[in-house]
Design an enzyme around this catalytic site. Structure first.
Site, short mmCIF file in Angstrom:
data_model
loop_
_atom_site.label_atom_id
_atom_site.label_comp_id
_atom_site.label_asym_id
_atom_site.label_seq_id
_atom_site.Cartn_x
_atom_site.Cartn_y
_atom_site.Cartn_z
N ASN A 7 56.19 10.40 55.54
CA ASN A 7 55.01 10.27 55.26
C ASN A 7 54.79 10.33 53.92
O ASN A 7 54.88 11.35 53.11
CB ASN A 7 54.18 11.67 55.91
CG ASN A 7 52.74 11.38 55.94
OD1 ASN A 7 52.16 10.70 55.07
ND2 ASN A 7 51.90 12.52 56.50
N ARG A 91 55.05 6.64 58.39
CA ARG A 91 53.35 6.82 58.77
C ARG A 91 52.65 5.99 57.71
O ARG A 91 52.87 5.77 56.42
CB ARG A 91 52.96 8.14 58.38
CG ARG A 91 51.29 8.53 58.61
CD ARG A 91 50.82 9.86 58.12
NE ARG A 91 49.40 9.93 58.53
CZ ARG A 91 48.59 10.72 58.07
NH1 ARG A 91 48.96 11.74 57.18
NH2 ARG A 91 47.44 10.80 58.27
N HIS A 180 43.45 9.42 61.73
CA HIS A 180 44.31 10.40 62.53
C HIS A 180 44.55 10.11 64.07
O HIS A 180 44.87 10.74 64.81
CB HIS A 180 43.38 11.84 62.95
CG HIS A 180 42.99 12.60 61.60
ND1 HIS A 180 41.57 12.85 61.46
CD2 HIS A 180 43.86 12.85 60.35
CE1 HIS A 180 41.80 13.45 60.17
NE2 HIS A 180 42.86 13.50 59.65
N ARG A 241 35.64 16.86 51.76
CA ARG A 241 34.77 15.46 51.84
C ARG A 241 33.43 15.64 52.75
O ARG A 241 33.38 16.43 53.48
CB ARG A 241 35.50 14.67 52.80
CG ARG A 241 36.79 14.19 51.99
CD ARG A 241 37.72 13.16 53.08
NE ARG A 241 38.84 13.59 53.07
CZ ARG A 241 39.85 13.22 53.75
NH1 ARG A 241 39.58 12.54 54.92
NH2 ARG A 241 41.17 13.72 53.82
N GLU A 384 51.97 15.55 64.57
CA GLU A 384 52.15 13.79 64.21
C GLU A 384 53.41 13.39 64.24
O GLU A 384 53.82 12.24 64.47
CB GLU A 384 51.09 13.74 63.03
CG GLU A 384 49.78 13.87 63.62
CD GLU A 384 48.73 13.97 62.17
OE1 GLU A 384 48.69 15.05 61.54
OE2 GLU A 384 48.22 13.02 61.93
#
Ligand code: AMP
Length: 397
Positions: A7, A91, A180, A241, A384
Site C-alpha cells: 500500500n 492497493r 474503501h 475531512r 483490507e
C-alpha cells in the site's frame, strides 16, 4: 503461496507478507519519510521483536529493496529468499470506470491506471510508483492491482450521477465512485457468513468509520450506494475531512478569509472533520476523553458525528427498502463503543436495540444487538490486506 501486499503512499509504503494457505501474516511493516530526511522502516516479523531501521530512502525503489532485505534477513526475516514471494498485490486507490474488479498488472493496465491519475492526484501516482519499484526489483513475480473503487462500480446510475450539467460526466467523468471498496466488500461478506445468511440474498449497511470514513449499502452482494464521491472528501464527517457541505460555503469562506481554492481544499481535507469542529483532536480516544471531562464542543462534535452516520444509514435503509444487518468497522467503528451506542439510539424505527454488554467488547467479530432484534447490529473488524491477498491469489494461482 506467499503474497506481498503493498500500500504505497507518496512518502510512505505499508506492507504485509501473507501466507495465503494459512492466511497468516508472516511480517508487516511501514516505510516512512521516503524521499525526505529521517527515513525509517519499521518491520514486525510475526512472533519476533519489532525492528526499526533508519537509513536513507531517496525513492520508493530503495524502500522496496529495504523491505525485501528485511523479509529475507537471516535474523529478523521470515523467508529465505526473494523466490519465496510468489505474488504482489498492490492497493490502487482509483480505478475510475475502467476497473470493476482486481486485475493482473501488465503495460495496458498501467496505462489505464495512469488515465485515472486526474481523479486521485495524491494517490494514484504514488500507487504507480510502488508498482514500478516492485516490478524493477521482482521482474518475474506476478502483480495484481486491487482498486478501492472497484466494489462500488455496481452502483446504478441514479446513485452515482451528481446534479450537475451532464457534460461534466461525459468530459471529465465527474460522478460518484466511492472508496474503501476492499473493506466494504470484505466486511459485508463476513457479516453474511457470521449470520449464516446467503450473501446474494442479504441487505447490509457497512459503516467503515476510521480516520477516513464511508458507508455503503450492499444489496444481494452488490454495492448499490456509498457515501464517498468523486474523491474521498464527500460523505460523512471524518477525522479531519469535512464530508458533505453546502457547496456555496467554499466561495463564501475563500472570500471571507482571502484564501485560494487550493488552501480551502487543504482546510476541507486536513483541518475540518471532528478535529476542526472540536478543536481537540481527530482521534476519538481524545475526543471521548474531552467530552467525559466536560468539554461541550467535544460533546457537540460527537453528537453531530453520530447523527450524521445515523442519517446516512436511514437513507440507505430507504435505498434498499429494508436492511438485515448494520455493521461497524475500522478504527472508530471497531473501538469506540460510545459512537456505536449513540448511532444506535436512532434505530428505534428499525426494531433493533444495542446490547450494552456485547457493545463493550472491542475489536472482535460480534453481534451487538439484543436477541430478537429485527436488524442485526454487528462489529466486524476489517482486514483490507487479507482481502487484497485473497484477490491476488485468485488471479495468479
Ligand atoms: P483507521 O483509519 O481505521 O486506522 O482509524 C483510526 C482512528 O480510529 C483513530 O483516529 C481513532 O480515532 C480511532 N481509534 C483507533 N484505536 C482506537 C481505540 N483503541 N479506541 C478508540 N478509538 C480508536
Amino acid at each position: 503461496m506467499n503474497v506481498l501486499v503493498i500500500n504505497c503512499g507518496s512518502s510512505s509504503l505499508k506492507y504485509q507478507l501473507i501466507n495465503t494457505d494459512t492466511e497468516e501474516v508472516l511480517a508487516k511493516g511501514l516505510c516512512e519519510r521516503i524521499g525526505m530526511d529521517g527515513s525509517v522502516l519499521t518491520h514486525q516479523p510475526a512472533g519476533k521483536d519489532k525492528v526499526t531501521i533508519q537509513a536513507p530512502m531517496p525513492d520508493h525503489k530503495v524502500a522496496v529493496s529495504m523491505v525485501i532485505d528485511s523479509l529475507t534477513d537471516k535474523n529478523y526475516g521470515v523467508v529465505d529468499s526473494l523466490d519465496a514471494i510468489d505474488a504482489v498485490g498492490h492497493r490502487v486507490v482509483h480505478g475510475g470506470e475502467s476497473f470493476s474488479e482486481a486485475i493482473k498488472i501488465n503495460d495496458e493496465v498501467i496505462e489505464a491506471i495512469k488515465e485515472c491519475n486526474d481523479l486521485a492526484p495524491l494517490h494514484n501516482p504514488a500507487n504507480l510508483i510502488g508498482i514500478d519499484a516492485c516490478q524493477a526489483l521482482m521482474p518475474d513475480v506476478p502483480m495484481v492491482a486491487v482498486f478501492d473503487t472497484a466494489f462500488h462500480q455496481t452502483m446504478p446510475v441514479k446513485a452515482y450521477l451528481y446534479g450537475l450539467p451532464y457534460e461534466y460526466y461525459e468530459k471529465y467523468k465527474v460522478r460518484r465512485y466511492g472508496f474503501h471498496g476492499t473493506s466494504h466488500s470484505y466486511v459485508s461478506k463476513r457479516a453474511a457468513e457470521i449470520l449464516g445468511k446467503d450473501y446474494n440474498n442479504f441487505k447490509v449497511i457497512v459503516c467503515h468509520l476510521g480516520n477516513g470514513a464511508s458507508i455503503s449499502a450492499v444489496c444481494n452482494g452488490k454495492c448499490v450506494d456509498t457515501s464517498m464521491g468523486l474523491t474521498p472528501l464527500e460523505g460523512l464527517i471524518m477525522g479531519t475531512r469535512s464530508g458533505d457541505l453546502d457547496p456555496a460555503i467554499l466561495e463564501f469562506i475563500c472570500k471571507k478569509e482571502n484564501i485560494s481554492i487550493e488552501e480551502m481544499n487543504t482546510v476541507l481535507n486536513k483541518k475540518s472533520g471532528v478535529l476542526g469542529m472540536s478543536g481537540v483532536s481527530s482521534d476519538f480516544r481524545d475526543l471521548t476523553a474531552a467530552r467525559d471531562a466536560g468539554n461541550k464542543r467535544a460533546a457537540d462534535t460527537l453528537d453531530t458525528y453520530a447523527y450524521n452516520v445515523a442519517k446516512y444509514i436511514g437513507s440507505y435503509v430507504a435505498a434498499m427498502n429494508g436492511v438485515d444487518a448494520i455493521v461497524f468497522t475500522a478504527g472508530v467503528g471497531e473501538n469506540t463503543q460510545s459512537v456505536r451506542k449513540a448511532v444506535s439510539e436512532y434505530f428505534g424505527y428499525l426494531g433493533t436495540e444495542i446490547d450494552d454488554e456485547k457493545n463493550a467488547v472491542r475489536g472482535e467479530e460480534i453481534v451487538i444487538s439484543k436477541p430478537g432484534s429485527k436488524v442485526a447490529l454487528m462489529v466486524v473488524p476489517t482486514n483490507e490486506e487479507l482481502a487484497i491477498a485473497r484477490e491476488t491469489l485468485a488471479l495468479v494461482k
